[in-house]
Design a protein around this motif. Structure first.
Motif, PDB file in Angstrom:
ATOM      1  N   HIS A  34       1.251   7.124  -7.664  1.00  0.00           N
ATOM      2  CA  HIS A  34       2.771   6.459  -7.872  1.00  0.00           C
ATOM      3  C   HIS A  34       2.807   5.109  -7.086  1.00  0.00           C
ATOM      4  CE1 HIS A  34       7.219   6.478  -7.161  1.00  0.00           C
ATOM      5  NE2 HIS A  34       6.915   6.099  -6.122  1.00  0.00           N
ATOM      6  N   PRO A 116       9.450   7.180   1.076  1.00  0.00           N
ATOM      7  CA  PRO A 116       9.023   6.086   0.703  1.00  0.00           C
ATOM      8  C   PRO A 116       9.485   5.013   1.840  1.00  0.00           C
ATOM      9  CG  PRO A 116      11.084   6.663  -0.394  1.00  0.00           C
ATOM     10  CD  PRO A 116      10.805   7.941   0.505  1.00  0.00           C
ATOM     11  N   ALA A 122      12.505  11.121  -0.026  1.00  0.00           N
ATOM     12  CA  ALA A 122      12.525  10.284  -1.300  1.00  0.00           C
ATOM     13  C   ALA A 122      13.558  10.874  -2.221  1.00  0.00           C
ATOM     14  CB  ALA A 122      10.821  10.721  -2.024  1.00  0.00           C
ATOM     15  N   THR A 126      12.079   9.434  -7.438  1.00  0.00           N
ATOM     16  CA  THR A 126      10.567   9.218  -7.029  1.00  0.00           C
ATOM     17  C   THR A 126       9.630  10.599  -6.874  1.00  0.00           C
ATOM     18  OG1 THR A 126      11.372   7.619  -5.477  1.00  0.00           O
ATOM     19  CG2 THR A 126       9.345   8.625  -4.874  1.00  0.00           C
TER      20      THR A 126
END
Length: 473
Positions: A34, A116, A122, A126
């Protein structure tokens, strides 16, 4: 294999069942992919854990997968509070953090929480991407690992101590000189990560305090590591029996939740603490901005907001939504009834350490007990009493639940339904100001029933009506 599913605060599972090393490696690789896809991987990741079983082993395995993907790892040198990891993300400007924690869940659980670069939990877009990537890889050998000794030699792993910088920053937000004037407090880190965070600022100032449960115990004394009233009776008894103790301060396993005990041993509901701190921050500390609460949190906060003429934001359950507002500098304070809060200028994550010391500062500077301050607040804005119950559903009731809440009654508990809020669950606002919230658990056949009213008798009526509505009695 069971699917990897991210809830409101990450992926959690039972040790040796679904929370196993292989799944940890897969989820770590999904996070790495990711970050690589988003162009963030060059900033590195912090990796830490709370005080649960095998935390350091999971951290090591995760770090080796990240290093194998070419992502630098900042490795916490001990079990670390969730809000401290959030602070370190912002301080180091990393791509985020992987935190091995199951927060207040029972000892048999562990979890992965990904935060994040903005420092908060998150958001769904996400976690949805990470979840999809992880489930596509389950059962496959999809990663490569780099042993940590080699990663350190190659500059891909650095051990860090997060505590000094966090405590230095905390001292700019808390009046510890005022806290020291209290004379005596009790501390309860609940065998968790707040060891060395609750006590050090007080020791540094020569303050007298009592501390229990301050050693690491992955069993958390046989209870879920949540500072709820039922779990901290030993702490309540300590405060009640010792007249020198002005206040009891407790945190949960990863120190993102708080528990407050008044000088007479009374447990103070988190709902009321958030409202008291809002009033204190506006009235005494002259802070400006709005306030945020989750849909399940007390409308006492609304009343305080009206009293001071500030904007209120109502969010779904999950601190990530409140964290967004903090990171956007829109609110003075944001909180949830489940004992999580943070403030303007601090991390966009729940911080039980901050919460405890804010309450201690408030009590010290006001020169009154928490109960006295609450009664004074009620005199200004009205009385609000809250409660939460869990209703277990039979298979038949679970099948009927969705249809039942889709057609809410025009009247319940002897009052007309004035408004229906559906941002998370179904919340019925009644004409007399009381309310009910029905919120279905995503993991078990349980409905969480929340209610609020202006008196005990009315609250009993409201909660009984809510149970009858769900159970059909």
């Amino acid at each position: 294999m069971n699917r990897i599913t991210f809830g409101t605060s990450g992926w959690r599972g039972i040790l040796c069942e679904d929370f196993i090393f292989e799944n940890v490696r897969v989820v770590t690789q999904a996070i790495a992919d990711h970050l690589i896809a988003s162009g963030e991987s060059g900033k590195g990741l912090i990796v830490g854990c709370d005080s649960r079983f095998m935390g350091e082993r999971f951290v090591r395995e995760s770090a080796q997968v990240l290093a194998g993907a070419g992502i630098k790892v900042y490795l916490c040198n001990r079990d670390t509070p969730t809000p401290v990891i959030s602070f370190e993300i912002l301080r180091r400007k990393t791509a985020g953090a992987i935190n091995f924690t199951a927060s207040h869940n029972p000892p048999e659980y562990n979890g992965i929480k990904f935060s994040p670069a903005w420092g908060g939990p998150a958001l769904p877009e996400t976690t949805g991407d990470i979840e999809r990537r992880a489930n596509e890889m389950l059962g496959e050998f999809c990663y490569k690992e780099r042993f940590l000794d080699n990663a350190k030699k190659d500059g891909l792993c650095e051990e860090i101590d997060c505590r000094p910088a966090y405590l230095d920053d905390l001292s700019t937000k808390i009046d510890f000189d005022a806290v020291a004037s209290l004379g005596g407090v009790a501390l309860n880190p609940l065998y968790g990560t707040a060891r060395g965070y609750l006590d050090e600022p007080l020791m540094k100032r020569g303050m007298k305090f009592h501390q229990i449960n301050a050693h690491r115990d992955p069993y958390f004394g046989g209870f879920a590591p949540e500072p709820a009233e039922k779990n901290i009776q030993d702490f309540i008894s300590l405060v009640r029996k010792d007249p020198s103790i002005r206040l009891g301060l407790a945190t949960d396993g990863d120190a993102d939740r708080f528990g407050i005990i008044d000088e007479d041993g009374t447990y103070i509901e988190p709902n009321y603490i958030i409202a008291l701190l809002l009033d204190y921050l506006v009235r005494v500390k002259k802070m400006t901005g709005g306030v945020a609460r989750s849909v399940a949190t007390s409308h006492l906060i609304d009343a305080v907001a009206r009293h001071h003429g500030i904007q209120l934001y109502e969010t779904p359950v999950g601190f990530k939504y409140i964290g967004e507002l903090i990171s956007q500098d829109k609110i003075i304070i944001g909180g949830e009834e489940s004992a999580g809060l943070s403030i303007k200028g601090h991390v966009p994550e729940k911080d039980g350490i901050l919460a405890c010391f804010l309450v201690a500062e408030m009590v010290a500077r006001e020169g009154k007990s928490v109960s006295q301050l609450l009664q004074e607040l009620y005199a200004k804005v009205g009385c609000y009493l809250t409660r939460r119950d869990n209703i277990k559903l039979s298979p038949q009731l679970e099948a009927a639940y969705k249809g039942k809440v889709a057609s809410v009654p025009a009247e319940i508990a002897g009052a007309k339904v004035k408004d229906v809020v559906t941002i998370d669950g179904v919340k019925l606002i009644l004409e007399d100001g009381s309310w009910l919230l029905f919120r279905k658990s995503g993991t078990e056949p349980v409905v969480r029933l929340y209610g609020e009213a202006s008196s005990d008798d009315r609250l009993n009526t409201v909660m009984s009506a809510g149970r009858e509505f769900i159970l059909g009695k």
